[in-house]
Design a protein around this motif. Structure first.
Motif, mmCIF file in Angstrom:
data_model
loop_
_atom_site.group_PDB
_atom_site.id
_atom_site.type_symbol
_atom_site.label_atom_id
_atom_site.label_comp_id
_atom_site.label_asym_id
_atom_site.label_seq_id
_atom_site.Cartn_x
_atom_site.Cartn_y
_atom_site.Cartn_z
ATOM 1 N N THR A 46 13.870 -0.517 -5.156
ATOM 2 C CA THR A 46 13.412 -0.933 -6.481
ATOM 3 C C THR A 46 12.140 -0.191 -6.872
ATOM 4 O OG1 THR A 46 14.395 -3.139 -6.208
ATOM 5 C CG2 THR A 46 12.667 -2.903 -7.866
ATOM 6 N N ALA A 47 11.189 -0.096 -5.941
ATOM 7 C CA ALA A 47 9.937 0.606 -6.223
ATOM 8 C C ALA A 47 10.194 2.064 -6.592
ATOM 9 C CB ALA A 47 9.005 0.516 -5.010
ATOM 10 N N ASN A 48 11.073 2.720 -5.843
ATOM 11 C CA ASN A 48 11.361 4.126 -6.085
ATOM 12 C C ASN A 48 11.989 4.327 -7.463
ATOM 13 O OD1 ASN A 48 11.077 6.694 -5.030
ATOM 14 N ND2 ASN A 48 12.555 6.421 -3.392
ATOM 15 N N ILE A 49 12.917 3.442 -7.814
ATOM 16 C CA ILE A 49 13.592 3.553 -9.114
ATOM 17 C C ILE A 49 12.613 3.271 -10.256
ATOM 18 C CG2 ILE A 49 15.408 2.572 -10.549
ATOM 19 C CD1 ILE A 49 16.919 2.025 -7.865
ATOM 20 N N ILE A 50 11.757 2.267 -10.088
ATOM 21 C CA ILE A 50 10.752 1.971 -11.114
ATOM 22 C C ILE A 50 9.880 3.198 -11.367
ATOM 23 C CG2 ILE A 50 8.643 0.654 -11.592
ATOM 24 C CD1 ILE A 50 9.967 -1.697 -10.070
ATOM 25 N N MET A 51 9.412 3.825 -10.284
ATOM 26 C CA MET A 51 8.513 4.974 -10.434
ATOM 27 C C MET A 51 9.239 6.175 -11.024
ATOM 28 S SD MET A 51 5.938 4.696 -7.136
ATOM 29 C CE MET A 51 7.159 4.462 -5.848
ATOM 30 N N THR A 52 10.549 6.269 -10.825
ATOM 31 C CA THR A 52 11.318 7.343 -11.458
ATOM 32 C C THR A 52 11.491 7.082 -12.945
ATOM 33 O OG1 THR A 52 12.569 7.507 -9.378
ATOM 34 C CG2 THR A 52 13.415 8.724 -11.259
ATOM 35 N N LEU A 86 7.650 9.402 8.794
ATOM 36 C CA LEU A 86 7.074 8.267 8.070
ATOM 37 C C LEU A 86 8.104 7.678 7.121
ATOM 38 C CD1 LEU A 86 4.478 6.625 7.366
ATOM 39 C CD2 LEU A 86 4.003 8.357 5.637
ATOM 40 N N ARG A 87 8.499 6.437 7.361
ATOM 41 C CA ARG A 87 9.514 5.797 6.534
ATOM 42 C C ARG A 87 9.079 5.716 5.067
ATOM 43 N NH1 ARG A 87 14.957 4.601 6.571
ATOM 44 N NH2 ARG A 87 15.340 3.080 4.930
ATOM 45 N N GLY A 88 7.811 5.454 4.820
ATOM 46 C CA GLY A 88 7.325 5.291 3.460
ATOM 47 C C GLY A 88 7.400 6.559 2.622
ATOM 48 N N SER A 89 7.632 7.714 3.259
ATOM 49 C CA SER A 89 7.689 8.971 2.506
ATOM 50 C C SER A 89 8.852 9.000 1.533
ATOM 51 C CB SER A 89 7.794 10.158 3.472
ATOM 52 O OG SER A 89 9.028 10.130 4.182
ATOM 53 N N VAL A 90 9.849 8.147 1.722
ATOM 54 C CA VAL A 90 10.981 8.124 0.796
ATOM 55 C C VAL A 90 10.533 7.793 -0.622
ATOM 56 C CG1 VAL A 90 11.554 5.684 1.208
ATOM 57 C CG2 VAL A 90 13.340 7.252 0.479
ATOM 58 N N MET A 91 9.404 7.065 -0.759
ATOM 59 C CA MET A 91 8.962 6.644 -2.088
ATOM 60 C C MET A 91 8.142 7.694 -2.831
ATOM 61 S SD MET A 91 8.199 2.561 -1.696
ATOM 62 C CE MET A 91 7.275 2.704 -0.175
ATOM 63 N N ILE A 92 7.964 8.885 -2.246
ATOM 64 C CA ILE A 92 7.353 9.967 -3.027
ATOM 65 C C ILE A 92 8.384 10.629 -3.930
ATOM 66 C CG2 ILE A 92 5.628 10.377 -1.226
ATOM 67 C CD1 ILE A 92 7.085 12.991 -0.574
ATOM 68 N N VAL A 93 9.676 10.373 -3.668
ATOM 69 C CA VAL A 93 10.727 11.021 -4.446
ATOM 70 C C VAL A 93 10.642 10.621 -5.919
ATOM 71 C CG1 VAL A 93 13.223 11.160 -4.821
ATOM 72 C CG2 VAL A 93 12.296 11.292 -2.498
ATOM 73 N N TYR A 124 18.925 -4.453 -12.903
ATOM 74 C CA TYR A 124 19.360 -5.821 -12.586
ATOM 75 C C TYR A 124 19.546 -5.933 -11.076
ATOM 76 C CZ TYR A 124 21.541 -10.345 -13.593
ATOM 77 O OH TYR A 124 21.809 -11.681 -13.678
ATOM 78 N N ASN A 125 19.270 -7.105 -10.533
ATOM 79 C CA ASN A 125 19.213 -7.352 -9.089
ATOM 80 C C ASN A 125 18.049 -6.577 -8.465
ATOM 81 O OD1 ASN A 125 20.016 -8.657 -6.700
ATOM 82 N ND2 ASN A 125 21.259 -6.912 -6.050
ATOM 83 N N ALA A 126 16.984 -6.410 -9.233
ATOM 84 C CA ALA A 126 15.774 -5.775 -8.716
ATOM 85 C C ALA A 126 15.086 -6.703 -7.724
ATOM 86 C CB ALA A 126 14.821 -5.454 -9.867
ATOM 87 N N ALA A 127 14.449 -6.124 -6.713
ATOM 88 C CA ALA A 127 13.580 -6.916 -5.847
ATOM 89 C C ALA A 127 12.413 -7.430 -6.688
ATOM 90 C CB ALA A 127 13.066 -6.062 -4.691
ATOM 91 N N CYS A 128 11.940 -8.629 -6.370
ATOM 92 C CA CYS A 128 10.840 -9.191 -7.178
ATOM 93 C C CYS A 128 9.709 -9.723 -6.298
ATOM 94 C CB CYS A 128 11.367 -10.276 -8.112
ATOM 95 S SG CYS A 128 12.369 -11.553 -7.327
ATOM 96 N N ALA A 151 0.823 -1.208 0.000
ATOM 97 C CA ALA A 151 0.000 0.000 0.000
ATOM 98 C C ALA A 151 0.860 1.263 0.000
ATOM 99 C CB ALA A 151 -0.935 -0.006 1.208
ATOM 100 N N LEU A 152 1.975 1.263 0.726
ATOM 101 C CA LEU A 152 2.845 2.438 0.752
ATOM 102 C C LEU A 152 3.364 2.768 -0.645
ATOM 103 C CD1 LEU A 152 4.884 1.683 4.014
ATOM 104 C CD2 LEU A 152 3.145 3.463 3.726
ATOM 105 N N GLN A 153 3.751 1.727 -1.400
ATOM 106 C CA GLN A 153 4.230 1.947 -2.767
ATOM 107 C C GLN A 153 3.113 2.461 -3.673
ATOM 108 O OE1 GLN A 153 5.969 -1.682 -4.270
ATOM 109 N NE2 GLN A 153 6.875 -2.189 -2.295
ATOM 110 N N ILE A 154 1.963 1.807 -3.593
ATOM 111 C CA ILE A 154 0.844 2.138 -4.482
ATOM 112 C C ILE A 154 0.363 3.567 -4.240
ATOM 113 C CG2 ILE A 154 -1.546 1.563 -5.053
ATOM 114 C CD1 ILE A 154 0.608 -0.431 -6.104
ATOM 115 N N LEU A 155 0.288 3.989 -2.971
ATOM 116 C CA LEU A 155 -0.163 5.343 -2.669
ATOM 117 C C LEU A 155 0.794 6.377 -3.263
ATOM 118 C CD1 LEU A 155 -1.385 5.026 1.037
ATOM 119 C CD2 LEU A 155 -2.770 5.209 -1.028
#
Length: 437
Positions: free
Chosen positions: A174-180, A96-103, A191-195, A25-29
């Motif tokens: 991985t999520a942050n890089i994908i969204m960027t 909030l730790r999940g805030s890193v993924m808004i970058v 490569y070596n992405a989380a899956c 949910a943190l990633q999706i939001l």
């Protein structure tokens, strides 16, 4: 600081449905920031970390509409970029730790972001190098602002696809890089992405929004940048960590319960790992039935050596489950070594389990040997303080199985990851009382 008073020794009985997955949910939001169109997210857990992130998105200008208890719509068509520079944003994001993924979404869509040093569980060093290096390879520039103690991230020349080999298979990295990368020019190869299933869910959602991602489910992702993304509807998976927590509760309390709609095929090796602890798990379509246990015996390896449970990147065992495995092993027959590789402070809660009568040797910050003697060595109630989400739920499991009454303080940590856990467990027969300051 809120407190649980737990009267142990009461078996559970009935059905329980796991909440939506917090980590997904943190990633999706955060991904809702990638489009000006409406995104509907279903099966969101009603927990502190998720509610705080929703509030932060709203403060940033996202139009948030609650459609039902666990369903929200988000429309990021009027983001206030200047708000990111305010002390209020920095304070809220830092908690909030999940805030890193808004970058990733902000840099991808707007070319700029601000990131204070994020908070979260106090479980040891949690570096952000994987996030930063990956986003830098796509063309972003980082500057540390000493006055606000935050990072300013900009992409003055835009973002361009790049090849990168991640130094660790970080899920949030991985999520942050994908969204960027989804709207960067050209092709990005990770490569070596989380899956993990939650990364797969994020990728599938982004593809429905118009992204071009191949290799989903593997550790090699290829992303073809697109001009823009559209809206979609997405449903969050059940939380596998909560599924594991309930399996542990059933075993420790000798209970018979059924976990409903668990998405069994997305649980990986977790059910088999519990079976190696001696716990009987019966799959019933997409449900898990745990029969009542008089006791359970830990398996040994084929050569007779002591069983070891260690965390590992997917499809290995999640580090979030090791606290549960440790506490469940205290009431098993047999011995086991718990090896927590990722975080050096996550096992420090075992001193409280030792106070309760558990036979545990903390070998070092990463390893604990558990010597189980079954029901002959029942735990006894005590007073504890929850240091983080996963240790907190392990303490609750221990207290529910113990003789006498236990007190667990700082349960706000548990509330960050588990929705109304006291009410849901009390409906199955537990005796948990909440006292709020």
């Amino acid at each position: 600081m809120s407190t649980f008073i737990v009267e142990g020794g009461h078996p559970l009985h009935g059905n329980i449905t796991p909440q939506g997955a917090k980590n997904e949910a943190l990633q999706i939001l955060c991904a809702t920031l990638l489009t000006p169109e409406k995104v509907v997210v279903e099966n969101l857990p009603d927990i502190l970390d998720i509610n705080n992130l929703i509030a932060l998105l709203s403060d940033m200008g996202v139009k948030v509409e609650k459609q039902s208890a666990h369903s929200y719509s988000f429309q990021a068509d009027n983001i206030d970029i200047e708000y990111l520079k305010t002390p209020e944003f920095l304070r809220k994001a830092a908690s909030l730790r999940g805030s890193v993924m808004i970058v990733g979404p902000l840099v991808s869509r707007f070319g700029q972001a601000i990131l204070p040093k994020p908070g979260g569980d106090k479980i040891g060093r949690r570096r952000l190098d994987t996030h930063f290096i990956g986003i830098q390879k796509l063309g972003a520039q980082f500057e540390y602002l000493t006055t606000s103690k935050a990072y300013s991230i900009t992409a003055p020349n835009g973002l361009s696809g790049s090849y990168m080999l991640l130094d660790e298979a970080s899920v949030t990295g991985t999520a942050n890089i994908i969204m960027t990368a989804v709207m960067a020019h050209g092709t990005t190869t990770i490569y070596n992405a989380a899956c993990e299933p939650y990364i797969q869910q994020l990728c599938k959602m982004l593809c429905r929004m118009g992204a071009k991602i191949s290799g989903i489910g593997s550790n090699l992702l290829t992303i073809e940048g697109v001009e823009s993304l559209c809206g979609t509807t997405h449903r969050i998976l059940p939380d596998m960590i909560e599924v594991g927590s309930f399996i542990g509760m059933a075993a420790m309390t000798g209970s018979e319960i059924t976990l409903k709609n668990v998405c069994y095929d997305e649980l990986g090796i977790m059910p088999d790992a519990f079976k190696r602890l001696g716990i009987e798990i019966v799959r019933q379509n997409d449900d898990i039935h745990i029969p009542a246990h008089d006791g359970y015996t830990i398996e040994t390896f084929m050569d007779g050596s002591i069983m070891t449970f260690a965390d590992a990147p997917w499809p290995g065992l999640s580090p979030d489950l090791l606290s549960v495995f440790l506490v469940v092993a205290t009431q098993a027959t047999g011995s086991v070594l718990i090896h927590q590789k990722m975080f050096e402070s996550r096992l420090f809660f075992v001193d409280k389990l030792i106070d309760m009568g558990a036979r545990i040797i903390l070998c070092d910050p990463h390893r604990a040997a558990v010597i189980g003697s079954g029901r002959l060595n029942s735990l006894r109630g005590t007073t504890m303080v929850s240091p983080d989400i996963r240790a907190g739920i392990a303490m609750l499991i221990a207290a529910m199985s113990a003789q006498g009454v236990s007190q667990i303080q700082n349960i706000d940590q548990i509330d960050r990851g588990y929705e109304n856990i006291d009410k849901r467990l009390n409906s199955l027969g537990a005796r948990i009382t909440r006292y709020s300051d």
